[in-house]
Design a protein around this motif. Structure first.
Motif, PDB file in Angstrom:
ATOM      1  N   LEU A 152      -4.650 -19.848-101.012  1.00 42.97           N
ATOM      2  CA  LEU A 152      -5.451 -20.157-100.027  1.00 42.97           C
ATOM      3  C   LEU A 152      -4.657 -20.231 -98.630  1.00 42.97           C
ATOM      4  N   ALA A 153      -3.711 -20.881 -98.542  1.00 46.79           N
ATOM      5  CA  ALA A 153      -2.803 -20.935 -97.339  1.00 46.79           C
ATOM      6  C   ALA A 153      -2.345 -19.546 -97.146  1.00 46.79           C
ATOM      7  N   ARG A 154      -1.922 -18.771 -98.131  1.00 45.44           N
ATOM      8  CA  ARG A 154      -1.438 -17.192 -97.588  1.00 45.44           C
ATOM      9  C   ARG A 154      -2.808 -16.593 -96.964  1.00 45.44           C
ATOM     10  N   VAL A 155      -3.962 -16.633 -97.577  1.00 48.42           N
ATOM     11  CA  VAL A 155      -5.023 -16.304 -96.990  1.00 48.42           C
ATOM     12  C   VAL A 155      -5.499 -16.335 -95.800  1.00 48.42           C
ATOM     13  N   ALA A 156      -5.626 -17.920 -95.532  1.00 51.50           N
ATOM     14  CA  ALA A 156      -5.659 -18.393 -94.164  1.00 51.50           C
ATOM     15  C   ALA A 156      -4.474 -17.682 -93.041  1.00 51.50           C
ATOM     16  N   ASP A 157      -3.445 -17.589 -93.418  1.00 48.65           N
ATOM     17  CA  ASP A 157      -2.340 -17.105 -92.559  1.00 48.65           C
ATOM     18  C   ASP A 157      -2.618 -15.431 -92.310  1.00 48.65           C
ATOM     19  N   ALA A 158      -3.159 -14.776 -93.158  1.00 46.84           N
ATOM     20  CA  ALA A 158      -3.442 -13.422 -93.010  1.00 46.84           C
ATOM     21  C   ALA A 158      -4.570 -13.207 -92.243  1.00 46.84           C
ATOM     22  N   ASP A 159      -5.629 -14.139 -92.298  1.00 49.28           N
ATOM     23  CA  ASP A 159      -7.031 -14.252 -91.525  1.00 49.28           C
ATOM     24  C   ASP A 159      -6.368 -14.436 -90.086  1.00 49.28           C
ATOM     25  N   LYS A 160      -5.418 -15.276 -89.908  1.00 50.03           N
ATOM     26  CA  LYS A 160      -5.198 -15.827 -88.460  1.00 50.03           C
ATOM     27  C   LYS A 160      -4.314 -14.613 -87.999  1.00 50.03           C
ATOM     28  N   ALA A 161      -3.539 -13.796 -88.668  1.00 51.84           N
ATOM     29  CA  ALA A 161      -2.908 -12.472 -88.034  1.00 51.84           C
ATOM     30  C   ALA A 161      -3.871 -11.533 -87.834  1.00 51.84           C
ATOM     31  N   ARG A 162      -4.961 -11.380 -88.643  1.00 54.56           N
ATOM     32  CA  ARG A 162      -5.878 -10.390 -88.355  1.00 54.56           C
ATOM     33  C   ARG A 162      -6.665 -10.519 -86.868  1.00 54.56           C
ATOM     34  N   ARG A 163      -7.049 -11.817 -86.669  1.00 52.83           N
ATOM     35  CA  ARG A 163      -7.798 -12.189 -85.479  1.00 52.83           C
ATOM     36  C   ARG A 163      -6.880 -12.186 -84.189  1.00 52.83           C
ATOM     37  N   THR A 164      -5.772 -12.262 -84.183  1.00 52.24           N
ATOM     38  CA  THR A 164      -4.892 -12.063 -82.983  1.00 52.24           C
ATOM     39  C   THR A 164      -4.915 -10.722 -82.286  1.00 52.24           C
ATOM     40  N   VAL A 165      -5.131 -10.790 -80.902  1.00 50.79           N
ATOM     41  CA  VAL A 165      -5.151  -9.547 -80.294  1.00 50.79           C
ATOM     42  C   VAL A 165      -3.502  -9.103 -79.619  1.00 50.79           C
ATOM     43  N   PRO A 166      -3.190  -8.148 -79.945  1.00 48.94           N
ATOM     44  CA  PRO A 166      -1.967  -7.781 -79.130  1.00 48.94           C
ATOM     45  C   PRO A 166      -2.077  -7.813 -77.574  1.00 48.94           C
ATOM     46  N   ALA A 167      -0.666  -8.250 -77.160  1.00 46.46           N
ATOM     47  CA  ALA A 167      -0.567  -8.467 -75.528  1.00 46.46           C
ATOM     48  C   ALA A 167      -0.718  -7.165 -74.870  1.00 46.46           C
ATOM     49  N   GLY A 168      -1.595  -6.928 -73.645  1.00 47.76           N
ATOM     50  CA  GLY A 168      -1.858  -5.851 -73.111  1.00 47.76           C
ATOM     51  C   GLY A 168      -2.863  -5.162 -73.488  1.00 47.76           C
ATOM     52  N   ASP A 169      -3.452  -4.133 -72.741  1.00 46.55           N
ATOM     53  CA  ASP A 169      -4.837  -3.439 -72.967  1.00 46.55           C
ATOM     54  C   ASP A 169      -4.510  -2.048 -73.573  1.00 46.55           C
ATOM     55  N   ALA A 170      -3.255  -1.572 -73.652  1.00 43.84           N
ATOM     56  CA  ALA A 170      -2.917  -0.417 -74.098  1.00 43.84           C
ATOM     57  C   ALA A 170      -1.632  -0.234 -75.012  1.00 43.84           C
ATOM     58  N   PRO A 171      -1.305   0.637 -75.533  1.00 44.32           N
ATOM     59  CA  PRO A 171      -0.141   0.586 -76.514  1.00 44.32           C
ATOM     60  C   PRO A 171       0.868   1.080 -75.655  1.00 44.32           C
ATOM     61  N   ALA A 172       2.498   0.851 -75.771  1.00 40.31           N
ATOM     62  CA  ALA A 172       3.317   0.953 -74.899  1.00 40.31           C
ATOM     63  C   ALA A 172       3.507   2.526 -74.719  1.00 40.31           C
ATOM     64  N   GLU A 173       3.291   3.202 -75.713  1.00 41.41           N
ATOM     65  CA  GLU A 173       3.709   4.695 -75.601  1.00 41.41           C
ATOM     66  C   GLU A 173       2.827   5.553 -75.459  1.00 41.41           C
ATOM     67  N   ALA A 174       1.660   5.088 -75.393  1.00 46.29           N
ATOM     68  CA  ALA A 174       0.367   6.035 -75.235  1.00 46.29           C
ATOM     69  C   ALA A 174       0.070   6.492 -74.009  1.00 46.29           C
ATOM     70  N   ARG A 175      -0.839   7.287 -73.765  1.00 45.23           N
ATOM     71  CA  ARG A 175      -1.213   7.808 -72.398  1.00 45.23           C
ATOM     72  C   ARG A 175      -2.314   6.946 -72.091  1.00 45.23           C
ATOM     73  N   SER A 176      -2.404   6.574 -70.966  1.00 43.80           N
ATOM     74  CA  SER A 176      -3.647   5.624 -70.384  1.00 43.80           C
ATOM     75  C   SER A 176      -5.010   6.435 -70.619  1.00 43.80           C
ATOM     76  N   VAL A 177      -5.964   5.733 -70.892  1.00 46.07           N
ATOM     77  CA  VAL A 177      -7.295   6.064 -71.212  1.00 46.07           C
ATOM     78  C   VAL A 177      -7.770   6.426 -69.612  1.00 46.07           C
ATOM     79  N   PRO A 178      -8.474   7.590 -69.514  1.00 43.66           N
ATOM     80  CA  PRO A 178      -9.266   7.934 -68.343  1.00 43.66           C
ATOM     81  C   PRO A 178     -10.291   6.934 -67.809  1.00 43.66           C
ATOM     82  N   THR A 179     -10.228   6.695 -66.753  1.00 45.08           N
ATOM     83  CA  THR A 179     -11.682   5.811 -66.257  1.00 45.08           C
ATOM     84  C   THR A 179     -12.441   6.536 -65.417  1.00 45.08           C
ATOM     85  N   ASP A 180     -12.236   7.618 -64.907  1.00 44.27           N
ATOM     86  CA  ASP A 180     -13.041   8.067 -63.764  1.00 44.27           C
ATOM     87  C   ASP A 180     -14.028   9.045 -64.481  1.00 44.27           C
ATOM     88  N   HIS A 181     -15.398   9.072 -64.136  1.00 42.78           N
ATOM     89  CA  HIS A 181     -16.419   9.953 -64.528  1.00 42.78           C
ATOM     90  C   HIS A 181     -16.041  11.719 -64.739  1.00 42.78           C
TER      91      HIS A 181
END
Length: 189
Positions: A152-181
Motif C-alpha cells: 500500500l505504501a508503494r501504491v501511494a507513492d506511485a499515485d503521488k508520482a502520477r499526479r505531479t505535473v512536470p515543470a514548464g508548459d512544454a517539453p524542452a526539446e519540442a517545437r512550441s505549439v502554434p497559438t495563432d488561428h
C-alpha cells in the motif's frame, strides 16, 4: 366421423412380423456394419442397429430363405410421430459367420480399450512454482498483513508520482505549439 388435428403416434409393434414385403433398397451386408452394431449372441433373436434411424431392430425370418429387418417407426412408441423408417423390411446378406463376428467384436473391443486413457498423472511443478507454493503455505496472517502495508505504501507513492505535473508548459526539446488561428486560403489563379 370427426377429424382431429393430432398426429398419430408410434405404437408398439410385435417383435416378429411375418410379411412378404421386401424393401427395394439393396441388401444390408453384415460385414459392412461395425461389429458393435450387431448382436448375434443368440442367433435366433438376432438384432442390429438400423442404418437409417439408429434403433436396435430384430431380424425376422432367421429360419426362412429371406431374412429382413423388422418394420419399425423412427420415433419412440406413444411419444413421437408415427413415421415409417426407410430401413424397414430391408433384406440382410449374411456374409459374416458368428465366429467371424465374435472375432471382429473382440478386436474392436481391444482396439477401443487401447485408445482409452489409463491413469492421468499430475504434471510435476517447476522448481520456481514449487518455491512459490511453499512460501505461500508458510506465510501467516501477520506476515500477509505486513506485506499489504508495504504494498500500500508503494501504491501511494506511485499515485503521488502520477499526479505531479512536470515543470514548464512544454517539453524542452519540442517545437512550441502554434497559438495563432489558422485559416485555409485559396491561391488566386
Amino acid at each position: 366421423m370427426a377429424i382431429t388435428a393430432a398426429m398419430p403416434t408410434a405404437k408398439e409393434r410385435p417383435r416378429r412380423t411375418r410379411t412378404k414385403r421386401v424393401s427395394t433398397r439393396p441388401a444390408l451386408k453384415l460385414s459392412k456394419l461395425p461389429p458393435s452394431h450387431i448382436d448375434l449372441l443368440n442367433p435366433l433373436q438376432a438384432t442390429l442397429v438400423c442404418e437409417d434411424c439408429g434403433t436396435w431392430c430384430p431380424i425376422t425370418g432367421i429360419n426362412c430363405k429371406v431374412q429382413k429387418v423388422v418394420p419399425h417407426h423412427t420415433g419412440k412408441a406413444h411419444v413421437a410421430d408415427a413415421i415409417h423408417c426407410r430401413g424397414s423390411n430391408r433384406r440382410i446378406d449374411w456374409d459374416l459367420t458368428i465366429p467371424e463376428w465374435r472375432q471382429a467384436l473382440t478386436d474392436a473391443i481391444t482396439e477401443a480399450s487401447s485408445r482409452t486413457a489409463t491413469t492421468v498423472l499430475p504434471r510435476p511443478f517447476s522448481p520456481q512454482t514449487n518455491r512459490t507454493l511453499q512460501a505461500r503455505a508458510e506465510r501467516t496472517a501477520a506476515g500477509r498483513a505486513a506485506d499489504w502495508k508495504v504494498a500500500l505504501a508503494r501504491v501511494a507513492d506511485a499515485d503521488k508520482a502520477r499526479r505531479t505535473v512536470p515543470a514548464g508548459d512544454a517539453p524542452a526539446e519540442a517545437r512550441s505549439v502554434p497559438t495563432d488561428h489558422l485559416t485555409v486560403q485559396r491561391l488566386a489563379s
